[in-house]
Design an enzyme around this catalytic site. Sequence first.
Site, PDB file in Angstrom:
ATOM      1  CG  LEU A   1      -2.028  -0.980   1.361  1.00 12.80           C
ATOM      2  CD1 LEU A   1      -2.657  -0.899   2.745  1.00 12.80           C
ATOM      3  CD2 LEU A   1      -3.078  -0.731   0.274  1.00 12.80           C
TER       4      LEU A   1
ATOM      5  CE  LYS B   1       5.673   9.386   1.150  1.00 15.50           C
ATOM      6  NZ  LYS B   1       6.870   9.802   0.376  1.00 15.50           N
TER       7      LYS B   1
ATOM      8  N   GLY C   1      20.161   7.945  12.647  1.00 16.85           N
ATOM      9  CA  GLY C   1      21.223   7.137  13.235  1.00 16.85           C
ATOM     10  C   GLY C   1      21.149   5.699  12.777  1.00 16.85           C
ATOM     11  CG  HIS C   2      22.384   3.605  10.313  1.00 15.34           C
ATOM     12  ND1 HIS C   2      21.251   2.943   9.887  1.00 15.34           N
ATOM     13  CD2 HIS C   2      22.646   4.546   9.374  1.00 15.34           C
ATOM     14  CE1 HIS C   2      20.848   3.462   8.753  1.00 15.34           C
ATOM     15  NE2 HIS C   2      21.675   4.438   8.411  1.00 15.34           N
TER      16      HIS C   2
ATOM     17  CE1 TYR D   1      20.309   5.463  16.765  1.00 14.56           C
ATOM     18  CE2 TYR D   1      20.027   3.200  16.008  1.00 14.56           C
ATOM     19  CZ  TYR D   1      19.783   4.554  15.864  1.00 14.56           C
ATOM     20  OH  TYR D   1      19.016   5.002  14.823  1.00 14.56           O
TER      21      TYR D   1
ATOM     22  CG  ASP E   1      20.268  -2.233  14.104  1.00 10.19           C
ATOM     23  OD1 ASP E   1      19.950  -1.115  14.555  1.00 10.19           O
ATOM     24  OD2 ASP E   1      20.841  -2.385  13.011  1.00 10.19           O
TER      25      ASP E   1
END
Length: 395
Positions: free
Chosen positions: A71, A74, A137-138, A142, A170
Site C-alpha cells: 500500500l 501517502k 542514526g544507525h 547508538y 538493532d
Amino acid sequence: MSDVLEGVRILDLSRLLPGPYATQLLADLGADVVKIEEPGRGDYARGYGLRLGEHGAHFALLNRSKRSVALDLKRPAARDAFLRLADRADVVVESFRPGVMDRLGLGAELLRARNPRLVYCAISGYGQDGPYRDRPGHDLNYCATAGAISLSGPPDPDADPALQGCQLADVGGGALMAVMGVLAALLARARTGAGQVVDVSMLEGTASLLTYAFAELFARRARGEPPAAAAPRRGTARLHGGRPGYGVYRCQDGRHVALAALEEKFWARFCALAGRPDLAPRHAPATPADVAALRAELDALFATRPRDEWVALMAADEVCLTPVHDLAEAAADPQLQARGFFTALPDGTPQLAFPVKLSATPARPPSPAPALGAHTRALLAEAGLSEAEIAAALD
C-alpha cells in the site's frame, strides 16, 4: 506448532533489521504478521546484498512466516485501507523516525482512538521524546552513544575502539526489547482490555545491556572517584582485559581460542593442563604491570600449539576454553547442530530456528518469506473493503 500468539494479528511497517527480526520472533510464536510495504520496492532488504532463493538473503532470514500487503500510505484511499486493517489488528509495529506516522495521518493516538485494544510499538533510535528525538542514526551511533564502543577493542590507549561483530543496538537494544514490550502490553491488555504505546529506544536498550559496566561506574563514583577516572576504560575491566585469564589468544597456526577461566578452580586447572602450574597463583593480577606481564606469558604459551590441539587438550576437563569459530565453523558446530538451531524451509532455504525451546508450545515450523504484496487483495477483502474500495486503494 506454537499457539502462544494464535489469533494475534500484527501489522508490521518496519524495514531492514530491528522491526522485522522482532516480528519474525513473534510470528514464530504463532502471531499472524502482515508486512505493510511500499508498492514496487517493499522492504529495502528485499533487494539488499546477496540473494537466497527468490529474495535477498537478509530478507529471507528475517521475514519467514509472514504475509505481505503493498500500500502507498501517502495516497488517501490506501491510507483508509490501512485504517480498516488497523481496526482489526492487535499490534502495529513501526520503525520510522518519530512523527512520520503522524504526518501520514496514522499516528498512535488516531489508531488507538479507533481501536482502543491496539498495542502500538514504535522502534526508534533515540525514543519518542528527548533532545535526540529527531536525529537520524544507525546501530553504530547508538552503540557509540550508549558507551558500548568505548569498551571494545585493545587496551592500548593509542588504539582505536573496535566495532562489535553483531548489530548490538538493532537486535539486542531494539528488536528484543520490542518483543518484550509487545508481549508485556498484550499481557496487560488481557487483564485490562486496553492497549498501549510501546516506545522502544535502541539507545536505551543498548545502554541497559551494559549493566555490568555501569555498575562499576556507579560503585567508583560512590567511593569518590572523579568522573573522568570513574568510567571503566577499555581493556581494564574484569571482563574487558583486566583479567588475562579471560581473553582471546592467538595460537601457533594463527587461529584463536577464547579462555574464560574467571573462577580460580578453572584457572588452576588450565594452568595444570597447560604445563604451567607456576602461573596458578597469578589468577588476579594486582597492577596494570602484572596484567601485562601475565598476558605476555599467555601469548607466548598459546603460540606453542595450534588452536585445535589446545581445544583437544582442554576439552576433557573443566576448563572454560573454546575455539574462536568463524561463521562457517559455527554453522557446523555439533552443539548447534544437535539442538536443531540451523533449520530450513520445505524448499531447502536455510533458516535460523527460534532460539528458545518451549516444551509445551514450541515455535511453529517456518514458511517462506512472502512475495511483495502477495496477500494484499485477500487481506483487504477480509477487512471488509469492497472491490471498488480495493481498486481505489491499489490504483
